[in-house]
Motif scaffolding. Sequence first.
Motif, PDB file in Angstrom:
ATOM      1  N   SER A 158      76.012  12.999 -12.201  1.00 52.40           N
ATOM      2  CA  SER A 158      75.916  12.374 -11.156  1.00 52.40           C
ATOM      3  C   SER A 158      76.741  11.065 -10.774  1.00 52.40           C
ATOM      4  N   ARG A 159      76.817  10.447 -11.815  1.00 51.90           N
ATOM      5  CA  ARG A 159      77.826   9.172 -11.852  1.00 51.90           C
ATOM      6  C   ARG A 159      79.274   9.377 -11.974  1.00 51.90           C
ATOM      7  N   VAL A 160      79.693  10.495 -12.383  1.00 50.05           N
ATOM      8  CA  VAL A 160      80.976  10.920 -12.312  1.00 50.05           C
ATOM      9  C   VAL A 160      81.408  11.415 -10.930  1.00 50.05           C
ATOM     10  N   VAL A 161      80.355  12.099 -10.170  1.00 54.70           N
ATOM     11  CA  VAL A 161      80.591  12.579  -8.837  1.00 54.70           C
ATOM     12  C   VAL A 161      80.556  11.277  -7.670  1.00 54.70           C
ATOM     13  N   THR A 162      79.772  10.339  -7.940  1.00 57.47           N
ATOM     14  CA  THR A 162      79.482   9.288  -7.158  1.00 57.47           C
ATOM     15  C   THR A 162      80.816   8.183  -7.402  1.00 57.47           C
ATOM     16  N   ASP A 163      81.264   8.294  -8.652  1.00 61.57           N
ATOM     17  CA  ASP A 163      82.704   7.515  -8.394  1.00 61.57           C
ATOM     18  C   ASP A 163      83.640   8.254  -8.058  1.00 61.57           C
ATOM     19  N   GLY A 164      83.526   9.216  -7.319  1.00 64.86           N
ATOM     20  CA  GLY A 164      84.698   9.761  -6.666  1.00 64.86           C
ATOM     21  C   GLY A 164      85.764  10.631  -7.677  1.00 64.86           C
ATOM     22  N   GLN A 165      85.292  11.025  -8.939  1.00 62.99           N
ATOM     23  CA  GLN A 165      86.167  11.700  -9.707  1.00 62.99           C
ATOM     24  C   GLN A 165      86.241  13.168  -9.746  1.00 62.99           C
ATOM     25  N   VAL A 166      85.315  13.710  -8.663  1.00 59.32           N
ATOM     26  CA  VAL A 166      85.277  15.170  -8.744  1.00 59.32           C
ATOM     27  C   VAL A 166      85.986  15.773  -7.403  1.00 59.32           C
ATOM     28  N   ARG A 167      87.000  16.796  -7.252  1.00 54.15           N
ATOM     29  CA  ARG A 167      87.190  17.206  -5.992  1.00 54.15           C
ATOM     30  C   ARG A 167      86.477  18.845  -5.988  1.00 54.15           C
ATOM     31  N   VAL A 168      86.185  19.199  -4.542  1.00 56.97           N
ATOM     32  CA  VAL A 168      85.739  20.496  -4.434  1.00 56.97           C
ATOM     33  C   VAL A 168      86.453  21.115  -3.458  1.00 56.97           C
ATOM     34  N   ASN A 169      87.158  22.044  -3.977  1.00 55.05           N
ATOM     35  CA  ASN A 169      88.282  22.677  -2.879  1.00 55.05           C
ATOM     36  C   ASN A 169      89.233  21.896  -2.371  1.00 55.05           C
ATOM     37  N   ALA A 170      89.782  20.904  -3.258  1.00 55.85           N
ATOM     38  CA  ALA A 170      90.771  19.727  -3.159  1.00 55.85           C
ATOM     39  C   ALA A 170      90.300  18.658  -2.163  1.00 55.85           C
TER      40      ALA A 170
ATOM     41  N   VAL B  58      86.297  25.897  -6.223  1.00 56.50           N
ATOM     42  CA  VAL B  58      87.117  25.400  -7.148  1.00 56.50           C
ATOM     43  C   VAL B  58      86.878  23.657  -7.412  1.00 56.50           C
ATOM     44  N   LEU B  59      86.560  23.469  -8.573  1.00 51.43           N
ATOM     45  CA  LEU B  59      86.398  22.014  -9.040  1.00 51.43           C
ATOM     46  C   LEU B  59      87.306  21.483  -9.624  1.00 51.43           C
ATOM     47  N   THR B  60      87.681  20.235  -9.522  1.00 52.47           N
ATOM     48  CA  THR B  60      88.932  19.612 -10.430  1.00 52.47           C
ATOM     49  C   THR B  60      88.201  18.240 -10.701  1.00 52.47           C
ATOM     50  N   PHE B  61      88.205  17.937 -12.128  1.00 51.78           N
ATOM     51  CA  PHE B  61      87.653  16.541 -12.312  1.00 51.78           C
ATOM     52  C   PHE B  61      88.275  16.272 -13.900  1.00 51.78           C
ATOM     53  N   ALA B  62      88.260  15.028 -14.189  1.00 52.92           N
ATOM     54  CA  ALA B  62      88.612  14.751 -15.542  1.00 52.92           C
ATOM     55  C   ALA B  62      87.644  14.845 -16.512  1.00 52.92           C
ATOM     56  N   GLN B  63      87.677  15.154 -17.689  1.00 50.47           N
ATOM     57  CA  GLN B  63      86.797  15.310 -18.770  1.00 50.47           C
ATOM     58  C   GLN B  63      87.553  14.880 -20.098  1.00 50.47           C
ATOM     59  N   GLY B  64      87.147  13.473 -20.477  1.00 51.33           N
ATOM     60  CA  GLY B  64      87.749  12.852 -21.627  1.00 51.33           C
ATOM     61  C   GLY B  64      89.300  12.775 -21.251  1.00 51.33           C
ATOM     62  N   ALA B  65      90.208  13.262 -21.869  1.00 51.74           N
ATOM     63  CA  ALA B  65      91.327  13.091 -21.626  1.00 51.74           C
ATOM     64  C   ALA B  65      92.283  14.084 -20.769  1.00 51.74           C
ATOM     65  N   ARG B  66      91.440  15.191 -20.550  1.00 50.24           N
ATOM     66  CA  ARG B  66      91.969  16.468 -19.804  1.00 50.24           C
ATOM     67  C   ARG B  66      91.610  16.502 -18.523  1.00 50.24           C
ATOM     68  N   VAL B  67      92.225  17.059 -17.486  1.00 44.77           N
ATOM     69  CA  VAL B  67      91.983  17.506 -16.343  1.00 44.77           C
ATOM     70  C   VAL B  67      91.406  18.965 -16.209  1.00 44.77           C
ATOM     71  N   ARG B  68      90.025  18.980 -15.766  1.00 39.20           N
ATOM     72  CA  ARG B  68      89.784  20.510 -15.714  1.00 39.20           C
ATOM     73  C   ARG B  68      89.845  20.939 -14.406  1.00 39.20           C
ATOM     74  N   VAL B  69      90.216  22.294 -14.287  1.00 39.29           N
ATOM     75  CA  VAL B  69      90.079  22.983 -12.843  1.00 39.29           C
ATOM     76  C   VAL B  69      89.259  24.352 -13.055  1.00 39.29           C
ATOM     77  N   ILE B  70      88.120  24.289 -12.378  1.00 41.69           N
ATOM     78  CA  ILE B  70      87.055  25.374 -12.540  1.00 41.69           C
ATOM     79  C   ILE B  70      86.647  25.961 -11.435  1.00 41.69           C
ATOM     80  N   LYS B  71      86.719  27.419 -11.419  1.00 39.81           N
ATOM     81  CA  LYS B  71      86.404  28.158 -10.358  1.00 39.81           C
ATOM     82  C   LYS B  71      84.839  28.603 -10.691  1.00 39.81           C
ATOM     83  N   ILE B  72      83.914  28.238  -9.672  1.00 39.50           N
ATOM     84  CA  ILE B  72      82.514  28.691  -9.876  1.00 39.50           C
ATOM     85  C   ILE B  72      82.304  30.144  -9.543  1.00 39.50           C
TER      86      ILE B  72
END
Length: 125
Positions: free
Chosen positions: A27-39, A54-68
């Motif tokens: 929840s904190r990562v989302v409210t900080d604006g670090q997640v994108r949903v469909n860009a 499609v979600l895009t977010f930082a996880q550690g040092a990586r940027v993850r691109v995930i399709k639900i």
Amino acid sequence: MTEQQPSARLDKWLWQARFFKTRSLASRVVTDGQVRVNAHRVVKAATSVRPGDVLTFAQGARVRVIKITALGLRRGPASEAQGLFEDLTPAPEPGTPEAARVGPRPTKRDRRALDAFQDDQGSEA
């Protein structure tokens, strides 16, 4: 009429898919604006997500691109969580520290061999 596709809260889905250890961290990562949903950047943890998003977010040092691909009913084992998404994250580029990490963690024997190699290289200089 039109049939509504099932949806889930973004923070809850990220937690169920085991991207974050706790739901409050997700929840904190989302409210900080670090997640994108469909860009599109989202700042509300209650944002609805559906299969195909499609979600895009930082996880550690990586940027993850995930399709639900599915919505979870519970936070189950990791094998169950892996069925909820398709990882679209590009492979790390050669020469980056992340690309160097291939395979399991080195054993004590491996570390000693590396230390001996480095000592040999240092004595030649």
